[in-house]
Design an enzyme around this catalytic site. Sequence first.
Site, PDB file in Angstrom:
ATOM      1  N   SER A   1       0.824  -1.217   0.000  1.00 50.17           N
ATOM      2  CA  SER A   1       0.000   0.000   0.000  1.00 50.17           C
ATOM      3  C   SER A   1       0.853   1.259   0.000  1.00 50.17           C
ATOM      4  O   SER A   1       1.999   1.259   0.447  1.00 50.17           O
ATOM      5  CB  SER A   1      -0.900   0.035   1.229  1.00 50.17           C
ATOM      6  OG  SER A   1      -1.704  -1.105   1.286  1.00 50.17           O
TER       7      SER A   1
HETATM    8  N1  SAH Z   1      -0.337  -5.502   3.910  1.00 51.82           N
HETATM    9  C1  SAH Z   1       0.486  -5.775   2.763  1.00 51.82           C
HETATM   10  C2  SAH Z   1      -0.172  -5.430   1.459  1.00 51.82           C
HETATM   11  C3  SAH Z   1      -1.317  -6.304   1.202  1.00 51.82           C
HETATM   12  S1  SAH Z   1      -1.729  -6.604  -0.472  1.00 51.82           S
HETATM   13  C4  SAH Z   1       1.837  -5.110   2.839  1.00 51.82           C
HETATM   14  O1  SAH Z   1       2.092  -4.366   3.798  1.00 51.82           O
HETATM   15  O2  SAH Z   1       2.650  -5.350   1.952  1.00 51.82           O
HETATM   16  C5  SAH Z   1      -3.072  -7.691  -0.142  1.00 51.82           C
HETATM   17  C6  SAH Z   1      -2.654  -9.070   0.252  1.00 51.82           C
HETATM   18  O3  SAH Z   1      -3.799  -9.764   0.696  1.00 51.82           O
HETATM   19  C7  SAH Z   1      -2.083  -9.875  -0.913  1.00 51.82           C
HETATM   20  O4  SAH Z   1      -0.825 -10.362  -0.580  1.00 51.82           O
HETATM   21  C8  SAH Z   1      -3.100 -11.007  -1.085  1.00 51.82           C
HETATM   22  O5  SAH Z   1      -2.500 -12.231  -1.487  1.00 51.82           O
HETATM   23  C9  SAH Z   1      -3.685 -11.110   0.297  1.00 51.82           C
HETATM   24  N2  SAH Z   1      -5.017 -11.726   0.419  1.00 51.82           N
HETATM   25  C10 SAH Z   1      -6.068 -11.644  -0.452  1.00 51.82           C
HETATM   26  N3  SAH Z   1      -7.113 -12.339   0.025  1.00 51.82           N
HETATM   27  C11 SAH Z   1      -6.717 -12.870   1.231  1.00 51.82           C
HETATM   28  C12 SAH Z   1      -7.361 -13.700   2.207  1.00 51.82           C
HETATM   29  N4  SAH Z   1      -8.609 -14.149   2.076  1.00 51.82           N
HETATM   30  N5  SAH Z   1      -6.645 -14.050   3.298  1.00 51.82           N
HETATM   31  C13 SAH Z   1      -5.365 -13.641   3.474  1.00 51.82           C
HETATM   32  N6  SAH Z   1      -4.716 -12.860   2.570  1.00 51.82           N
HETATM   33  C14 SAH Z   1      -5.380 -12.468   1.472  1.00 51.82           C
END
Ligand code: SAH
Length: 228
Positions: free
Chosen positions: A76
């Site tokens: 993000s």
């Molecule tokens: N917080 C992260 C950015 C998140 S991007 C950072 O600081 O880098 C969103 C992430 O959520 C992705 O890696 C994706 O694979 C994950 N994601 C999507 N659906 C999900 C779910 N149901 N459970 C866990 N992770 C999930």
Amino acid sequence: MIEFAADTGLKPGDSHRYLQQRKKMIKEQIISRGVRSSRVLKAIESVPRHRFVDEGSEGNAYDDTPLPIGESQTISQPFIVAYMTAALDLRGGEKVLEVGTGSGYQAAVLAELVNEVYSIEINENLIIEVALRLKKMGIGNIDLRFGDGYQGWQEEAPFDCIVVTAAPDHIPPSLVEQLRVGGRMVIPVGDSEQELVLVTKRQDGTYHRESRIPVRFVPMLRQTERNN
Ligand code: SAH
């Protein structure tokens, strides 16, 4: 700082340069937009964001934008991480769950503020990379789990705070259930149009919902979708 430089293959001067970039980012992108919590700002200053982005993107790590982290996912924008962290109003003793580990950056910022962070990620390749990254960086207070965060992390519940970084189209009931009474959750909700919602759990198990700002996160996947 020297170990850090040796570990990344950077010259010692680089870590100083990145610190200057972080300070500038905090002033121009975060404080200017209203995040003032000194604890949150200090945590963000302490975490080397350039170590969480794709190889080759280090030079853009402090830009005012989300960045690719592989597997079609993104880290993000710095302001959003600061805003979501500040919304939790952490004091230090909380047990925090993150859904969507991604690069591990948001988890590392949380780990500066509290002792216990739990982070769950649905993409196995990403979680393996994060485990290595955190180990290399000597960050030991984040527990990682591979799985569908829509279901939360039952064995470790209740959590004082939950931060969700992938967007479902509704608030997952299991996450509300796993929130302690009085606890706070910050979560993007919606499809193409999403809003960041602050959820506060009430004594009777229901919750108060407050819409904050428009955001754009990747959609929350479900385990079954990935198995298709
Ligand atoms: N917080 C992260 C950015 C998140 S991007 C950072 O600081 O880098 C969103 C992430 O959520 C992705 O890696 C994706 O694979 C994950 N994601 C999507 N659906 C999900 C779910 N149901 N459970 C866990 N992770 C999930």
